[in-house]
Design a protein around this motif. Structure first.
Motif, PDB file in Angstrom:
ATOM      1  N   HIS A 125      -1.856  -6.755  14.259  1.00 52.73           N
ATOM      2  CA  HIS A 125      -1.763  -5.299  14.342  1.00 52.73           C
ATOM      3  C   HIS A 125      -0.366  -4.913  14.806  1.00 52.73           C
ATOM      4  O   HIS A 125       0.099  -5.346  15.862  1.00 52.73           O
ATOM      5  CB  HIS A 125      -2.821  -4.793  15.330  1.00 52.73           C
ATOM      6  CG  HIS A 125      -2.763  -3.317  15.594  1.00 52.73           C
ATOM      7  ND1 HIS A 125      -1.958  -2.764  16.562  1.00 52.73           N
ATOM      8  CD2 HIS A 125      -3.424  -2.283  15.017  1.00 52.73           C
ATOM      9  CE1 HIS A 125      -2.122  -1.449  16.575  1.00 52.73           C
ATOM     10  NE2 HIS A 125      -2.994  -1.136  15.652  1.00 52.73           N
ATOM     11  N   PHE A 126       0.310  -4.090  13.983  1.00 51.79           N
ATOM     12  CA  PHE A 126       1.670  -3.665  14.296  1.00 51.79           C
ATOM     13  C   PHE A 126       1.870  -2.257  13.760  1.00 51.79           C
ATOM     14  O   PHE A 126       1.185  -1.835  12.819  1.00 51.79           O
ATOM     15  CB  PHE A 126       2.685  -4.627  13.667  1.00 51.79           C
ATOM     16  CG  PHE A 126       4.111  -4.378  14.081  1.00 51.79           C
ATOM     17  CD1 PHE A 126       4.535  -4.673  15.366  1.00 51.79           C
ATOM     18  CD2 PHE A 126       5.033  -3.863  13.181  1.00 51.79           C
ATOM     19  CE1 PHE A 126       5.856  -4.447  15.756  1.00 51.79           C
ATOM     20  CE2 PHE A 126       6.350  -3.633  13.553  1.00 51.79           C
ATOM     21  CZ  PHE A 126       6.761  -3.931  14.846  1.00 51.79           C
ATOM     22  N   MET A 127       2.814  -1.532  14.341  1.00 51.75           N
ATOM     23  CA  MET A 127       3.011  -0.128  14.012  1.00 51.75           C
ATOM     24  C   MET A 127       4.382   0.095  13.388  1.00 51.75           C
ATOM     25  O   MET A 127       5.400   0.064  14.072  1.00 51.75           O
ATOM     26  CB  MET A 127       2.889   0.713  15.294  1.00 51.75           C
ATOM     27  CG  MET A 127       3.035   2.202  15.104  1.00 51.75           C
ATOM     28  SD  MET A 127       2.936   3.091  16.688  1.00 51.75           S
ATOM     29  CE  MET A 127       4.676   3.298  17.068  1.00 51.75           C
ATOM     30  N   CYS A 128       4.421   0.265  12.069  1.00 48.88           N
ATOM     31  CA  CYS A 128       5.672   0.635  11.398  1.00 48.88           C
ATOM     32  C   CYS A 128       5.380   0.957   9.938  1.00 48.88           C
ATOM     33  O   CYS A 128       4.610   0.254   9.280  1.00 48.88           O
ATOM     34  CB  CYS A 128       6.702  -0.488  11.476  1.00 48.88           C
ATOM     35  SG  CYS A 128       8.309  -0.043  10.757  1.00 48.88           S
ATOM     36  N   HIS A 129       5.993   2.009   9.429  1.00 52.57           N
ATOM     37  CA  HIS A 129       5.857   2.364   8.018  1.00 52.57           C
ATOM     38  C   HIS A 129       6.382   1.234   7.120  1.00 52.57           C
ATOM     39  O   HIS A 129       7.542   0.826   7.273  1.00 52.57           O
ATOM     40  CB  HIS A 129       6.680   3.620   7.713  1.00 52.57           C
ATOM     41  CG  HIS A 129       5.874   4.866   7.570  1.00 52.57           C
ATOM     42  ND1 HIS A 129       5.629   5.712   8.627  1.00 52.57           N
ATOM     43  CD2 HIS A 129       5.254   5.411   6.499  1.00 52.57           C
ATOM     44  CE1 HIS A 129       4.904   6.735   8.214  1.00 52.57           C
ATOM     45  NE2 HIS A 129       4.656   6.577   6.924  1.00 52.57           N
ATOM     46  N   PRO A 130       5.606   0.739   6.168  1.00 50.60           N
ATOM     47  CA  PRO A 130       6.133  -0.217   5.179  1.00 50.60           C
ATOM     48  C   PRO A 130       6.816   0.533   4.033  1.00 50.60           C
ATOM     49  O   PRO A 130       6.317   0.609   2.917  1.00 50.60           O
ATOM     50  CB  PRO A 130       4.883  -0.966   4.697  1.00 50.60           C
ATOM     51  CG  PRO A 130       3.782  -0.574   5.634  1.00 50.60           C
ATOM     52  CD  PRO A 130       4.142   0.799   6.106  1.00 50.60           C
TER      53      PRO A 130
ATOM     54  N   GLN B 201      -2.598  -1.930  10.151  1.00 48.11           N
ATOM     55  CA  GLN B 201      -1.570  -0.933  10.444  1.00 48.11           C
ATOM     56  C   GLN B 201      -1.916  -0.143  11.697  1.00 48.11           C
ATOM     57  O   GLN B 201      -3.073   0.188  11.949  1.00 48.11           O
ATOM     58  CB  GLN B 201      -1.422   0.021   9.256  1.00 48.11           C
ATOM     59  CG  GLN B 201      -0.363   1.088   9.406  1.00 48.11           C
ATOM     60  CD  GLN B 201       1.037   0.523   9.572  1.00 48.11           C
ATOM     61  OE1 GLN B 201       1.516   0.341  10.699  1.00 48.11           O
ATOM     62  NE2 GLN B 201       1.694   0.236   8.454  1.00 48.11           N
ATOM     63  N   GLY B 202      -0.889   0.158  12.493  1.00 46.39           N
ATOM     64  CA  GLY B 202      -1.065   0.988  13.675  1.00 46.39           C
ATOM     65  C   GLY B 202      -0.756   2.446  13.379  1.00 46.39           C
ATOM     66  O   GLY B 202      -0.692   2.870  12.222  1.00 46.39           O
ATOM     67  N   ALA B 203      -0.553   3.230  14.438  1.00 42.32           N
ATOM     68  CA  ALA B 203      -0.257   4.660  14.302  1.00 42.32           C
ATOM     69  C   ALA B 203       1.214   4.823  13.942  1.00 42.32           C
ATOM     70  O   ALA B 203       2.054   5.152  14.774  1.00 42.32           O
ATOM     71  CB  ALA B 203      -0.593   5.390  15.597  1.00 42.32           C
ATOM     72  N   CYS B 204       1.526   4.595  12.650  1.00 42.88           N
ATOM     73  CA  CYS B 204       2.916   4.427  12.220  1.00 42.88           C
ATOM     74  C   CYS B 204       3.577   5.717  11.771  1.00 42.88           C
ATOM     75  O   CYS B 204       4.705   5.695  11.273  1.00 42.88           O
ATOM     76  CB  CYS B 204       2.984   3.407  11.082  1.00 42.88           C
ATOM     77  SG  CYS B 204       2.246   3.991   9.533  1.00 42.88           S
ATOM     78  N   GLY B 205       2.914   6.857  11.931  1.00 39.31           N
ATOM     79  CA  GLY B 205       3.431   8.093  11.355  1.00 39.31           C
ATOM     80  C   GLY B 205       4.850   8.431  11.752  1.00 39.31           C
ATOM     81  O   GLY B 205       5.603   9.005  10.967  1.00 39.31           O
ATOM     82  N   ALA B 206       5.251   8.070  12.981  1.00 38.43           N
ATOM     83  CA  ALA B 206       6.575   8.450  13.471  1.00 38.43           C
ATOM     84  C   ALA B 206       7.537   7.270  13.527  1.00 38.43           C
ATOM     85  O   ALA B 206       8.592   7.368  14.142  1.00 38.43           O
ATOM     86  CB  ALA B 206       6.452   9.085  14.854  1.00 38.43           C
TER      87      ALA B 206
END
Length: 351
Positions: free
Chosen positions: A228-233, A267-272
């Protein structure tokens, strides 16, 4: 870059939760190639639907089924920008159809099946941003995809065997950055247009932590790795080649090095949060994937040691009944934000 703040401190301690031999989970993993035909559009900028010209790397749907002797649950990850309920039209619920088809094949309750998109942007527009109905062959492809997603759950269910769970945490610095920053002048800046470091008052939101769930067979062989990681692909966003972006590279590396039956990106909370280099370069896709996958491999290796310090932990999570889409729509309708939805498909569950 060293001045950039993160929402978590670097974590080096290893935390594990292992079932006793008599309390092992039953775990099964499966995958299916869901690379689309080139007639299926991706989400572009202008016009909003564009078409791929080729395939750089394949897209996969992967499923894990976990049981405790009383109940089985399934998680499916898909290399996709999203998975919208109404992607096949307002009169259908695509997610409910997948759940029900899987239930008919293996008996897992529809309410115990979760679908998760990696949010990779160089994939078909399954997020429902624009209707696919206007594109020839799209509805037939969606029907085939529904059957693939249901089948991969059934395949994972047939492959279950005893396994124990270990949980670790690591950090991957230098991959993601806050999408919007605030300057000392009070203005908001997009990452690519940021001012010099000494003129940035708030570096925005990012999180370098990666959480790793490693399922091991009772003989120590790796079964499945969830990370689990947070970043836009979005490294290769809006380009003419199909790609799973850096999560695909990371998963392939983990599977190759550890020999696990399946590595699944959550996916994490990657919105920002966006990749730091903001390129359309497949070399960067490889770099980011190796950074993320390498940290996961390190954590799996540490947890595989027979003398790994660990403790058994039981976590009780509060459960509440989720509202149906009808109730949610009614709540929004009360605020005048939506037009009334069409009825859902007969005989299909909504949850």
């Amino acid at each position: 870059m060293n001045a950039r703040q993160t929402t978590t401190e670097p974590i080096c301690n290893l935390q594990s939760a292992i079932c006793k031999p008599g309390e092992a989970f039953s775990v099964g993993v499966a995958r299916v190639d869901v690379t689309p035909p080139l007639t299926i559009p991706h989400l572009a900028i202008a016009p909003r639907h564009g078409f791929f010209k080729g395939v750089h790397d394949p897209l996969f749907a992967k499923a894990i089924v976990v049981g405790d002797g009383e109940r089985r649950v399934a998680l499916v990850t898909v290399d996709s920008i999203g998975i919208a309920r109404r992607v096949a039209g307002l009169e259908r619920d695509f997610i409910a159809e997948v759940r029900w088809c899987a239930h008919e094949q293996c008996g897992i309750g529809p309410e115990d099946i979760m679908l998760c998109a990696t949010h990779a942007h160089s994939t078909p527009d399954l997020g429902g941003f624009r209707s696919l109905a206007q594109h020839p062959g799209a509805m037939a492809w969606l029907d085939a995809l529904r059957d693939q997603l249901a089948s991969v759950i059934a395949m994972a269910d047939r492959a279950t065997g005893p396994a124990r769970l270990k949980v670790g945490r690591g950090t991957v610095a230098g991959l993601g950055a806050g999408r919007r920053l605030r300057g000392t002048d009070g203005r908001l800046y997009y990452w690519r247009d940021r001012p010099p470091n000494d003129e940035i008052a708030d570096w925005g939101i990012s999180d370098d932590e990666v959480v790793v769930l490693s399922f091991e067979r009772l003989d120590g062989a790796p079964a499945a790795v969830l990370f689990h990681f947070m970043c836009h692909p979005t490294t290769v966003q809006v380009n003419p080649l199909v790609s799973a972006d850096f999560p695909g590279v990371a998963a392939a590396l983990i599977e190759q090095v550890t020999g696990c039956e399946g590595a699944m990106f959550i996916q994490g909370a990657c919105g920002a949060t966006v990749p730091v280099r903001l390129t359309t370069d497949f070399d960067d896709v490889g770099r980011y994937g190796h950074m993320l996958g390498g940290e996961v491999v390190k954590q799996v290796a540490r947890m595989s040691a027979p003398d790994c310090p660990c403790e058994q932990v039981r976590v009780e999570c509060a459960v509440r009944q989720l509202s149906t889409t009808t109730v949610l729509s009614a709540n929004v309708l009360g605020e005048g934000l939506l037009t009334p939805p069409l009825p859902g498909p007969t005989g299909l569950l909504e949850s």
